[in-house]
Design an enzyme around this catalytic site. Structure first.
Site, PDB file in Angstrom:
ATOM      1  N   ARG A 200      10.798  -6.688   4.950  1.00  0.00           N
ATOM      2  CA  ARG A 200      10.260  -6.233   3.659  1.00  0.00           C
ATOM      3  C   ARG A 200      11.074  -6.820   2.512  1.00  0.00           C
ATOM      4  NH1 ARG A 200       9.422  -0.201   2.746  1.00  0.00           N
ATOM      5  NH2 ARG A 200       8.516  -1.107   0.890  1.00  0.00           N
TER       6      ARG A 200
ATOM      7  N   ASN B 293       8.823   2.358  -6.480  1.00  0.00           N
ATOM      8  CA  ASN B 293       8.912   1.093  -5.753  1.00  0.00           C
ATOM      9  C   ASN B 293      10.366   0.680  -5.579  1.00  0.00           C
ATOM     10  OD1 ASN B 293       6.175   1.196  -5.848  1.00  0.00           O
ATOM     11  ND2 ASN B 293       5.950  -0.302  -7.492  1.00  0.00           N
ATOM     12  N   VAL B 294      10.626   0.010  -4.470  1.00  0.00           N
ATOM     13  CA  VAL B 294      12.001  -0.381  -4.147  1.00  0.00           C
ATOM     14  C   VAL B 294      12.174  -1.904  -4.224  1.00  0.00           C
ATOM     15  CG1 VAL B 294      12.411   1.650  -2.692  1.00  0.00           C
ATOM     16  CG2 VAL B 294      11.462  -0.419  -1.648  1.00  0.00           C
TER      17      VAL B 294
ATOM     18  N   HIS C 116      13.335   5.908  -5.656  1.00  0.00           N
ATOM     19  CA  HIS C 116      13.432   5.742  -4.201  1.00  0.00           C
ATOM     20  C   HIS C 116      14.401   4.628  -3.788  1.00  0.00           C
ATOM     21  CE1 HIS C 116       9.278   7.869  -3.543  1.00  0.00           C
ATOM     22  NE2 HIS C 116      10.226   8.685  -3.957  1.00  0.00           N
TER      23      HIS C 116
ATOM     24  N   CYS D  47      34.620   2.468   6.260  1.00  0.00           N
ATOM     25  CA  CYS D  47      34.782   3.562   7.221  1.00  0.00           C
ATOM     26  C   CYS D  47      34.226   3.243   8.608  1.00  0.00           C
ATOM     27  CB  CYS D  47      34.139   4.847   6.681  1.00  0.00           C
ATOM     28  SG  CYS D  47      32.340   4.827   6.768  1.00  0.00           S
TER      29      CYS D  47
ATOM     30  N   SER E  23      -0.452   7.074  -5.087  1.00  0.00           N
ATOM     31  CA  SER E  23      -1.400   8.005  -4.469  1.00  0.00           C
ATOM     32  C   SER E  23      -1.057   9.457  -4.804  1.00  0.00           C
ATOM     33  CB  SER E  23      -1.416   7.805  -2.951  1.00  0.00           C
ATOM     34  OG  SER E  23      -0.111   7.969  -2.441  1.00  0.00           O
TER      35      SER E  23
ATOM     36  N   GLU F 239      -8.479   3.790  -6.993  1.00  0.00           N
ATOM     37  CA  GLU F 239      -9.202   4.901  -6.346  1.00  0.00           C
ATOM     38  C   GLU F 239      -8.942   6.195  -7.103  1.00  0.00           C
ATOM     39  OE1 GLU F 239     -10.828   4.252  -3.517  1.00  0.00           O
ATOM     40  OE2 GLU F 239      -9.987   2.230  -3.215  1.00  0.00           O
TER      41      GLU F 239
HETATM   42  N1  APR Z   1      -3.901  -1.271  -9.013  1.00  0.00           N
HETATM   43  C1  APR Z   1      -3.803   0.075  -9.160  1.00  0.00           C
HETATM   44  N2  APR Z   1      -3.727   0.934  -8.113  1.00  0.00           N
HETATM   45  C2  APR Z   1      -3.744   0.399  -6.884  1.00  0.00           C
HETATM   46  C3  APR Z   1      -3.848  -0.990  -6.652  1.00  0.00           C
HETATM   47  C4  APR Z   1      -3.927  -1.848  -7.793  1.00  0.00           C
HETATM   48  N3  APR Z   1      -4.020  -3.176  -7.678  1.00  0.00           N
HETATM   49  N4  APR Z   1      -3.843  -1.205  -5.301  1.00  0.00           N
HETATM   50  C5  APR Z   1      -3.715  -0.007  -4.722  1.00  0.00           C
HETATM   51  N5  APR Z   1      -3.672   0.968  -5.666  1.00  0.00           N
HETATM   52  C6  APR Z   1      -3.467   2.405  -5.486  1.00  0.00           C
HETATM   53  C7  APR Z   1      -4.063   3.016  -4.242  1.00  0.00           C
HETATM   54  O1  APR Z   1      -5.404   3.472  -4.503  1.00  0.00           O
HETATM   55  C8  APR Z   1      -3.113   4.188  -3.984  1.00  0.00           C
HETATM   56  O2  APR Z   1      -3.523   5.349  -4.713  1.00  0.00           O
HETATM   57  O3  APR Z   1      -2.066   2.556  -5.334  1.00  0.00           O
HETATM   58  C9  APR Z   1      -1.782   3.700  -4.551  1.00  0.00           C
HETATM   59  C10 APR Z   1      -0.747   3.324  -3.508  1.00  0.00           C
HETATM   60  O4  APR Z   1      -0.407   4.497  -2.828  1.00  0.00           O
HETATM   61  P1  APR Z   1       0.749   4.552  -1.720  1.00  0.00           P
HETATM   62  O5  APR Z   1       0.603   3.401  -0.784  1.00  0.00           O
HETATM   63  O6  APR Z   1       0.732   5.921  -1.185  1.00  0.00           O
HETATM   64  O7  APR Z   1       2.074   4.256  -2.553  1.00  0.00           O
HETATM   65  P2  APR Z   1       2.971   5.235  -3.388  1.00  0.00           P
HETATM   66  O8  APR Z   1       2.158   6.248  -4.109  1.00  0.00           O
HETATM   67  O9  APR Z   1       3.886   4.377  -4.178  1.00  0.00           O
HETATM   68  O10 APR Z   1       3.807   5.949  -2.256  1.00  0.00           O
HETATM   69  C11 APR Z   1       4.782   6.858  -2.651  1.00  0.00           C
HETATM   70  O11 APR Z   1       5.558   7.184  -0.444  1.00  0.00           O
HETATM   71  O12 APR Z   1       5.864   6.085   1.540  1.00  0.00           O
HETATM   72  C12 APR Z   1       6.507   6.682   0.471  1.00  0.00           C
HETATM   73  O13 APR Z   1       8.618   6.279  -0.481  1.00  0.00           O
HETATM   74  C13 APR Z   1       7.369   5.697  -0.263  1.00  0.00           C
HETATM   75  O14 APR Z   1       7.567   5.200  -2.614  1.00  0.00           O
HETATM   76  C14 APR Z   1       6.647   5.492  -1.577  1.00  0.00           C
HETATM   77  C15 APR Z   1       5.958   6.832  -1.743  1.00  0.00           C
END
Ligand code: APR
Length: 244
Positions: free
Chosen positions: A70, A102-103, A119, A150, A189, A215
């Site tokens: 990653r 985001n990381v 995160h 350590c 999400s 979405e």
């Molecule tokens: N533009 C806008 N939104 C988008 C796009 C885009 N191009 N592509 C995808 N999405 C939306 C999806 O519909 C979804 O709602 O981005 C969201 C991504 O959701 P996740 O994959 O769940 O990511 P995130 O919300 O960052 O996850 C939160 O969960 O797994 C842990 O620590 C991890 O930081 C992460 C946290």
């Protein structure tokens, strides 16, 4: 995209804005989101199987390899138009805080300065026993390296499922959220706490909530403005309309 006419002067006069971002913002740079299925050999795993302290305890080499890939991928990609628009927004707003889940460090690469990493960051490595030793990934050799101070295992400096968020970052994010006039939730999400609670906290304290997502999400019914579409398309248009 139609931008409601009252939103433009409102954003222009808002001195305090917070933007919370998630994996969706980096999706257009070519990084998969957390809920997308993984490819190849990794298809058998869910992130929840690898991104936990228990997984690291059980199979440190596997977890190390997962993050090494990653990290490599994050190093190969470029910030997209959404990242750049957020950096531009920061230049126009007196108090702008970018809170990211985001990381990948792409907001900083795009020029954002006031970034709160809830995160962690995949480019850093830390001691798993918390002895306070941090290193850059480049300095690390081998598949299950140990702490020079350590001798405990080194691990990526990211927050895993079930772990506490870094206290200072969370406190900064909460403080900015409580005092902002506008709160953006972009490409997340909204399923992972405590980040998911920030938009509702902003609303409780009187902020206008704006969501940008491809979405609908659990947050959508609570927001004041919802823009459905890609962050890399909507954000530049919004920034141009308000500050261009
Ligand atoms: N533009 C806008 N939104 C988008 C796009 C885009 N191009 N592509 C995808 N999405 C939306 C999806 O519909 C979804 O709602 O981005 C969201 C991504 O959701 P996740 O994959 O769940 O990511 P995130 O919300 O960052 O996850 C939160 O969960 O797994 C842990 O620590 C991890 O930081 C992460 C946290």
């Amino acid at each position: 995209m139609e931008i409601p006419s009252e939103l433009i002067p409102f954003l222009r006069s808002s001195g305090r804005i917070v933007a919370l971002t998630g994996a969706g913002v980096s999706q257009e740079s070519g990084l998969r989101t957390f809920r997308d299925p993984m490819e190849g050999l990794w298809a058998q795993y869910r992130p929840e199987d690898l991104a936990t302290p228990e997984a690291f305890e059980r199979t440190p080499e596997l977890v190390w390899e997962f993050y090494a890939r990653r990290r490599l991928k994050a190093g190969e990609v470029q910030p997209n138009a959404g990242h750049l628009a957020l950096a531009e927004m920061e230049r126009h707003v007196p108090h702008f805080t970018l809170v990211t889940q985001n990381v990948d460090g792409l907001h900083q690469s795009a020029g954002s300065e006031n970034v709160v990493e809830l995160h962690g960051n995949i480019t850093r490595v830390k001691c798993s026993h918390g002895c306070g030793v941090f290193s850059e990934w480049e300095e690390i050799q081998g598949k299950a390296p140990t702490c020079p101070a350590c001798g405990a295992k080194l691990r990526p400096d990211v927050v895993w499922f079930g772990e506490m968020l870094p206290g200072d970052e969370l406190a900064t994010a909460v403080q900015a959220t409580r005092t902002c006039a506008v709160f953006f939730s972009i490409g997340t999400s909204g399923l992972v706490q405590p980040a998911a609670a920030l938009p509702l906290l902003a609303k409780q304290t009187g902020a206008v909530l704006v969501e940008i997502n491809t979405e609908l999400t659990p947050l959508t019914p609570s927001v004041d403005y919802f823009f459905q579409g890609k962050a890399g398309e909507i954000l530049p248009e919004l920034v141009r309309a308000v500050w261009g």
